[in-house]
Write a protein that holds these residues in place. Structure first.
Motif, PDB file in Angstrom:
ATOM      1  N   LEU A 100       0.823  -1.198   0.000  1.00  0.00           N
ATOM      2  CA  LEU A 100       0.000   0.000   0.000  1.00  0.00           C
ATOM      3  C   LEU A 100       0.869   1.264   0.000  1.00  0.00           C
ATOM      4  N   TYR A 101       1.882   1.272   0.841  1.00  0.00           N
ATOM      5  CA  TYR A 101       2.803   2.413   0.930  1.00  0.00           C
ATOM      6  C   TYR A 101       3.523   2.624  -0.402  1.00  0.00           C
ATOM      7  N   GLU A 102       3.960   1.535  -0.996  1.00  0.00           N
ATOM      8  CA  GLU A 102       4.666   1.623  -2.270  1.00  0.00           C
ATOM      9  C   GLU A 102       3.753   2.176  -3.363  1.00  0.00           C
ATOM     10  N   ASN A 103       2.513   1.716  -3.393  1.00  0.00           N
ATOM     11  CA  ASN A 103       1.561   2.225  -4.383  1.00  0.00           C
ATOM     12  C   ASN A 103       1.243   3.693  -4.138  1.00  0.00           C
ATOM     13  N   LEU A 104       1.156   4.076  -2.882  1.00  0.00           N
ATOM     14  CA  LEU A 104       0.895   5.463  -2.524  1.00  0.00           C
ATOM     15  C   LEU A 104       2.013   6.378  -3.016  1.00  0.00           C
ATOM     16  N   ASN A 105       3.238   5.897  -2.964  1.00  0.00           N
ATOM     17  CA  ASN A 105       4.400   6.710  -3.336  1.00  0.00           C
ATOM     18  C   ASN A 105       4.982   6.347  -4.698  1.00  0.00           C
ATOM     19  N   TYR A 106       4.240   5.603  -5.492  1.00  0.00           N
ATOM     20  CA  TYR A 106       4.730   5.137  -6.787  1.00  0.00           C
ATOM     21  C   TYR A 106       5.177   6.288  -7.685  1.00  0.00           C
ATOM     22  N   GLN A 107       4.421   7.362  -7.692  1.00  0.00           N
ATOM     23  CA  GLN A 107       4.750   8.493  -8.578  1.00  0.00           C
ATOM     24  C   GLN A 107       6.094   9.117  -8.237  1.00  0.00           C
ATOM     25  N   TYR A 108       6.557   8.939  -7.014  1.00  0.00           N
ATOM     26  CA  TYR A 108       7.828   9.529  -6.596  1.00  0.00           C
ATOM     27  C   TYR A 108       8.983   8.541  -6.643  1.00  0.00           C
ATOM     28  N   ALA A 109       8.697   7.271  -6.328  1.00  0.00           N
ATOM     29  CA  ALA A 109       9.799   6.324  -6.147  1.00  0.00           C
ATOM     30  C   ALA A 109       9.618   5.011  -6.898  1.00  0.00           C
ATOM     31  N   GLY A 110       8.574   4.865  -7.688  1.00  0.00           N
ATOM     32  CA  GLY A 110       8.361   3.608  -8.387  1.00  0.00           C
ATOM     33  C   GLY A 110       8.129   2.481  -7.399  1.00  0.00           C
ATOM     34  N   LEU A 111       8.525   1.301  -7.784  1.00  0.00           N
ATOM     35  CA  LEU A 111       8.360   0.140  -6.907  1.00  0.00           C
ATOM     36  C   LEU A 111       9.592  -0.022  -6.037  1.00  0.00           C
ATOM     37  N   CYS A 112       9.843   0.975  -5.215  1.00  0.00           N
ATOM     38  CA  CYS A 112      11.079   1.043  -4.440  1.00  0.00           C
ATOM     39  C   CYS A 112      11.197  -0.030  -3.373  1.00  0.00           C
ATOM     40  N   ARG A 113      10.106  -0.626  -2.946  1.00  0.00           N
ATOM     41  CA  ARG A 113      10.171  -1.638  -1.892  1.00  0.00           C
ATOM     42  C   ARG A 113      10.078  -3.050  -2.456  1.00  0.00           C
ATOM     43  N   SER A 114       9.809  -3.189  -3.742  1.00  0.00           N
ATOM     44  CA  SER A 114       9.701  -4.514  -4.344  1.00  0.00           C
ATOM     45  C   SER A 114      11.082  -5.110  -4.539  1.00  0.00           C
ATOM     46  N   SER A 115      11.138  -6.406  -4.388  1.00  0.00           N
ATOM     47  CA  SER A 115      12.395  -7.110  -4.546  1.00  0.00           C
ATOM     48  C   SER A 115      12.887  -7.015  -5.988  1.00  0.00           C
ATOM     49  N   LEU A 116      14.123  -6.573  -6.147  1.00  0.00           N
ATOM     50  CA  LEU A 116      14.708  -6.464  -7.478  1.00  0.00           C
ATOM     51  C   LEU A 116      14.852  -7.840  -8.115  1.00  0.00           C
ATOM     52  N   ASP A 117      15.210  -8.851  -7.315  1.00  0.00           N
ATOM     53  CA  ASP A 117      15.347 -10.209  -7.840  1.00  0.00           C
ATOM     54  C   ASP A 117      14.036 -10.713  -8.435  1.00  0.00           C
ATOM     55  N   ALA A 118      12.939 -10.465  -7.741  1.00  0.00           N
ATOM     56  CA  ALA A 118      11.639 -10.907  -8.242  1.00  0.00           C
ATOM     57  C   ALA A 118      11.292 -10.188  -9.537  1.00  0.00           C
ATOM     58  N   SER A 119      11.589  -8.901  -9.605  1.00  0.00           N
ATOM     59  CA  SER A 119      11.300  -8.134 -10.815  1.00  0.00           C
ATOM     60  C   SER A 119      12.132  -8.625 -11.990  1.00  0.00           C
ATOM     61  N   LEU A 120      13.414  -8.860 -11.748  1.00  0.00           N
ATOM     62  CA  LEU A 120      14.288  -9.351 -12.817  1.00  0.00           C
ATOM     63  C   LEU A 120      13.875 -10.740 -13.279  1.00  0.00           C
ATOM     64  N   SER A 121      13.511 -11.587 -12.341  1.00  0.00           N
ATOM     65  CA  SER A 121      13.073 -12.938 -12.682  1.00  0.00           C
ATOM     66  C   SER A 121      11.811 -12.892 -13.542  1.00  0.00           C
ATOM     67  N   ALA A 122      10.863 -12.058 -13.172  1.00  0.00           N
ATOM     68  CA  ALA A 122       9.625 -11.921 -13.947  1.00  0.00           C
ATOM     69  C   ALA A 122       9.923 -11.398 -15.351  1.00  0.00           C
ATOM     70  N   GLU A 123      10.852 -10.463 -15.443  1.00  0.00           N
ATOM     71  CA  GLU A 123      11.218  -9.918 -16.757  1.00  0.00           C
ATOM     72  C   GLU A 123      11.860 -11.001 -17.625  1.00  0.00           C
TER      73      GLU A 123
ATOM     74  N   LYS B 260      10.415 -12.505 -21.167  1.00  0.00           N
ATOM     75  CA  LYS B 260      11.220 -12.486 -22.381  1.00  0.00           C
ATOM     76  C   LYS B 260      11.315 -13.881 -22.985  1.00  0.00           C
ATOM     77  N   GLN B 261      11.513 -14.897 -22.143  1.00  0.00           N
ATOM     78  CA  GLN B 261      11.583 -16.276 -22.635  1.00  0.00           C
ATOM     79  C   GLN B 261      10.263 -16.714 -23.257  1.00  0.00           C
ATOM     80  N   ALA B 262       9.150 -16.348 -22.643  1.00  0.00           N
ATOM     81  CA  ALA B 262       7.838 -16.698 -23.188  1.00  0.00           C
ATOM     82  C   ALA B 262       7.608 -16.023 -24.537  1.00  0.00           C
ATOM     83  N   ILE B 263       8.015 -14.762 -24.643  1.00  0.00           N
ATOM     84  CA  ILE B 263       7.877 -14.038 -25.908  1.00  0.00           C
ATOM     85  C   ILE B 263       8.755 -14.669 -26.975  1.00  0.00           C
TER      86      ILE B 263
END
Length: 117
Positions: free
Chosen positions: A71-94, A98-101
């Motif tokens: 909730l906090y991250e979504n509230l501040n998304y315009q200023y900091a993006g997904l600053c609290r989300s795990s970078l590893d999870a984001s990279l893995s999803a990306e 890419k592999q699926a595409i």
């Protein structure tokens, strides 16, 4: 006159902590939760986040309360993006996307000529 919102200055996180605990309980409740009750807790927590001071105490609260952190991250998304989300999870999803595409792009097209529809 310039009407600006004062910077958050509240350092006591007692109310935010109680609301974050309640939100976690609602998120993980086995019993159905009323939409109005959920909405009320979220709105009160949003109001509290608007008043609290950033720092180690807030960070610790968010580290132990994932629903409040989201909730906090979504509230501040315009200023900091997904600053609290795990970078590893984001990279893995990306990578997975890419592999699926790539698989979809290299898959032969099947149609009437192949005997399949």
């Amino acid at each position: 006159m310039n009407a600006t919102k004062p910077l958050p200055s509240k350092t006591d996180l007692t109310v935010a902590h109680v609301l974050a605990e309640l939100l976690e309980r609602l998120e993980h409740s086995a019993a159905p939760v009323g939409a109005e009750q959920y909405r009320s807790v979220v709105l009160h927590l949003l109001d509290e986040f608007g008043d609290v001071e950033s720092g180690t105490a807030l960070s610790a609260l968010l580290d132990t309360h994932p629903a409040a952190a989201e909730l906090y991250e979504n509230l501040n998304y315009q200023y900091a993006g997904l600053c609290r989300s795990s970078l590893d999870a984001s990279l893995s999803a990306e990578r997975e996307a890419k592999q699926a595409i790539d698989r979809a792009m290299h898959r032969p097209l099947k149609g009437p000529a192949d005997g399949q529809n």
